[in-house]
Design a protein around this motif. Structure first.
Motif, PDB file in Angstrom:
ATOM      1  N   HIS A 133       0.801  -1.347  -1.300  1.00 21.74           N
ATOM      2  CA  HIS A 133       2.248  -1.350  -1.507  1.00 21.74           C
ATOM      3  C   HIS A 133       2.602  -1.946  -2.865  1.00 21.74           C
ATOM      4  O   HIS A 133       1.756  -2.562  -3.527  1.00 21.74           O
ATOM      5  CB  HIS A 133       2.977  -2.084  -0.377  1.00 21.74           C
ATOM      6  CG  HIS A 133       2.607  -3.537  -0.235  1.00 21.74           C
ATOM      7  ND1 HIS A 133       1.447  -3.967   0.377  1.00 21.74           N
ATOM      8  CD2 HIS A 133       3.251  -4.672  -0.636  1.00 21.74           C
ATOM      9  CE1 HIS A 133       1.398  -5.294   0.370  1.00 21.74           C
ATOM     10  NE2 HIS A 133       2.478  -5.753  -0.246  1.00 21.74           N
ATOM     11  N   HIS A 142       5.816  -4.119  -4.859  1.00 21.25           N
ATOM     12  CA  HIS A 142       7.111  -4.806  -4.820  1.00 21.25           C
ATOM     13  C   HIS A 142       7.868  -4.431  -6.097  1.00 21.25           C
ATOM     14  O   HIS A 142       7.364  -4.644  -7.207  1.00 21.25           O
ATOM     15  CB  HIS A 142       6.923  -6.322  -4.735  1.00 21.25           C
ATOM     16  CG  HIS A 142       6.100  -6.730  -3.543  1.00 21.25           C
ATOM     17  ND1 HIS A 142       6.561  -6.607  -2.243  1.00 21.25           N
ATOM     18  CD2 HIS A 142       4.840  -7.233  -3.436  1.00 21.25           C
ATOM     19  CE1 HIS A 142       5.621  -7.025  -1.404  1.00 21.25           C
ATOM     20  NE2 HIS A 142       4.566  -7.397  -2.106  1.00 21.25           N
ATOM     21  N   GLN A 183       6.127 -11.194  -5.593  1.00 22.38           N
ATOM     22  CA  GLN A 183       5.780 -11.933  -4.381  1.00 22.38           C
ATOM     23  C   GLN A 183       4.727 -12.983  -4.717  1.00 22.38           C
ATOM     24  O   GLN A 183       3.890 -12.777  -5.599  1.00 22.38           O
ATOM     25  CB  GLN A 183       5.231 -10.943  -3.339  1.00 22.38           C
ATOM     26  CG  GLN A 183       4.975 -11.511  -1.963  1.00 22.38           C
ATOM     27  CD  GLN A 183       4.404 -10.457  -1.029  1.00 22.38           C
ATOM     28  OE1 GLN A 183       3.540  -9.661  -1.417  1.00 22.38           O
ATOM     29  NE2 GLN A 183       4.888 -10.430   0.203  1.00 22.38           N
ATOM     30  N   ILE A 195       1.944 -12.132  -7.455  1.00 18.26           N
ATOM     31  CA  ILE A 195       1.940 -10.669  -7.484  1.00 18.26           C
ATOM     32  C   ILE A 195       3.163 -10.203  -8.273  1.00 18.26           C
ATOM     33  O   ILE A 195       4.294 -10.325  -7.803  1.00 18.26           O
ATOM     34  CB  ILE A 195       1.984 -10.090  -6.054  1.00 18.26           C
ATOM     35  CG1 ILE A 195       0.873 -10.719  -5.199  1.00 18.26           C
ATOM     36  CG2 ILE A 195       1.849  -8.572  -6.101  1.00 18.26           C
ATOM     37  CD1 ILE A 195       0.964 -10.366  -3.726  1.00 18.26           C
ATOM     38  N   HIS A 207      -0.989  -3.103  -4.518  1.00 21.61           N
ATOM     39  CA  HIS A 207      -1.926  -4.085  -3.943  1.00 21.61           C
ATOM     40  C   HIS A 207      -1.853  -4.061  -2.417  1.00 21.61           C
ATOM     41  O   HIS A 207      -0.988  -3.420  -1.833  1.00 21.61           O
ATOM     42  CB  HIS A 207      -1.559  -5.487  -4.443  1.00 21.61           C
ATOM     43  CG  HIS A 207      -0.242  -5.968  -3.879  1.00 21.61           C
ATOM     44  ND1 HIS A 207       0.977  -5.570  -4.379  1.00 21.61           N
ATOM     45  CD2 HIS A 207       0.045  -6.773  -2.819  1.00 21.61           C
ATOM     46  CE1 HIS A 207       1.952  -6.124  -3.684  1.00 21.61           C
ATOM     47  NE2 HIS A 207       1.422  -6.856  -2.720  1.00 21.61           N
ATOM     48  N   HIS A 264      -2.851  -7.005   1.068  1.00 23.31           N
ATOM     49  CA  HIS A 264      -3.392  -8.297   1.500  1.00 23.31           C
ATOM     50  C   HIS A 264      -3.643  -8.259   2.996  1.00 23.31           C
ATOM     51  O   HIS A 264      -2.995  -7.508   3.722  1.00 23.31           O
ATOM     52  CB  HIS A 264      -2.511  -9.495   1.118  1.00 23.31           C
ATOM     53  CG  HIS A 264      -1.049  -9.217   0.896  1.00 23.31           C
ATOM     54  ND1 HIS A 264      -0.058  -9.758   1.666  1.00 23.31           N
ATOM     55  CD2 HIS A 264      -0.424  -8.466  -0.048  1.00 23.31           C
ATOM     56  CE1 HIS A 264       1.128  -9.364   1.222  1.00 23.31           C
ATOM     57  NE2 HIS A 264       0.950  -8.569   0.183  1.00 23.31           N
TER      58      HIS A 264
END
Ligand code: MN
Length: 250
Positions: free
Chosen positions: A166, A168, A176, A205, A211, A213
């Protein structure tokens, strides 16, 4: 408090009403109910061993194993109880009892690991992360810690759980920050090797970076997700992290 039991009335009320009454009102209503003399947990222990000793591993045995679990006997304890009793009651009887006990205490492995993980951190696990479940592989949990000024959420991943790739987005500011609080996990940016995460690690981020997680394959993992304030912030959810990529992690 009296133990309420209706198995006698339900199954033999018409055929043998007196047997039903003795079962429900005397055995359970009186004997099982004398908690001031012996706890329900201890009564369960005695009952399970007595039934096992006779080789009575039928549906009533399963009922008493379930009661034993509800009365506080743990998976480790029932294993020890049956092992101990095996020497006095007979090895094959223990085998038969264990077959049923493994079913009754089956889901406890996962529950124990989750509870252990929650105990290892100061933040709560919170509730199942149903709102974002479609962007995750595996189960995750969400505990909102701050919902004003700066949004801070404790995100917990079960072993093997990770979010999809995803990004941001924001016109200004945004992004983030992850603050790892418990367990072991991973962070990976597109085109780069995955980075292993441990409690105390912090990941910044930036906006626009693709990326994911999540947890390690064999460990629960929690991180705080800090939403960096920005203008017109949004999340762009992309493809899942495939088993091919994820299975290369240790
Ligand atoms: Mn993210």
């Amino acid at each position: 408090m009296a133990v309420k039991q209706t198995a006698g009335a339900d199954q033999l009320g018409d055929f043998a009403p007196e047997f039903a009454r003795l079962n429900d009102d005397v055995l359970f209503g009186e004997v099982w109910s004398r908690e001031d003399k012996l706890s329900l947990r201890d009564r369960s222990l005695v009952t399970v061993v007595a039934l096992m000793a006779q080789g009575l591993t039928d549906s009533s045995f399963k009922y008493h194993l379930l009661s034993a679990k509800n009365n506080g006997i743990t998976k480790a304890e029932i294993a020890e109880i049956l092992t101990h009793a095996a020497f006095y009651a007979g090895w094959p009887k223990a085998w038969a009892a264990f077959r049923m006990a493994t079913e009754v205490w089956a889901e406890d492995n996962a529950d124990d690991a989750k509870a252990e993980h929650e105990n290892s951190m100061v933040f709560p696990i919170g509730r199942p992360n149903t709102g974002f479940a479609k962007y995750f592989i595996g189960r995750s949990y969400l505990a909102p810690l701050s919902t004003s000024q700066v949004g801070i959420f404790n995100v917990t991943f079960e072993p093997g759980c990770r979010n999809n790739w995803h990004v941001h987005h924001a016109d200004k500011g945004g992004g983030q920050i992850l603050v790892c609080v418990a367990g072991r996990g991973y962070y990976q940016e597109w085109g780069k090797p995955a980075q292993e995460l441990h409690p105390g690690d912090v990941v910044n981020i930036p906006v626009g970076v693709k990326h994911w997680h999540g947890a390690a394959p064999d460990s629960w993992f929690s991180h705080l997700a800090v939403e960096v304030p920005g203008e017109n912030g949004s999340n762009e959810w992309l493809e899942p992290v495939t088993d091919d990529v994820y299975s290369k992690l240790k």
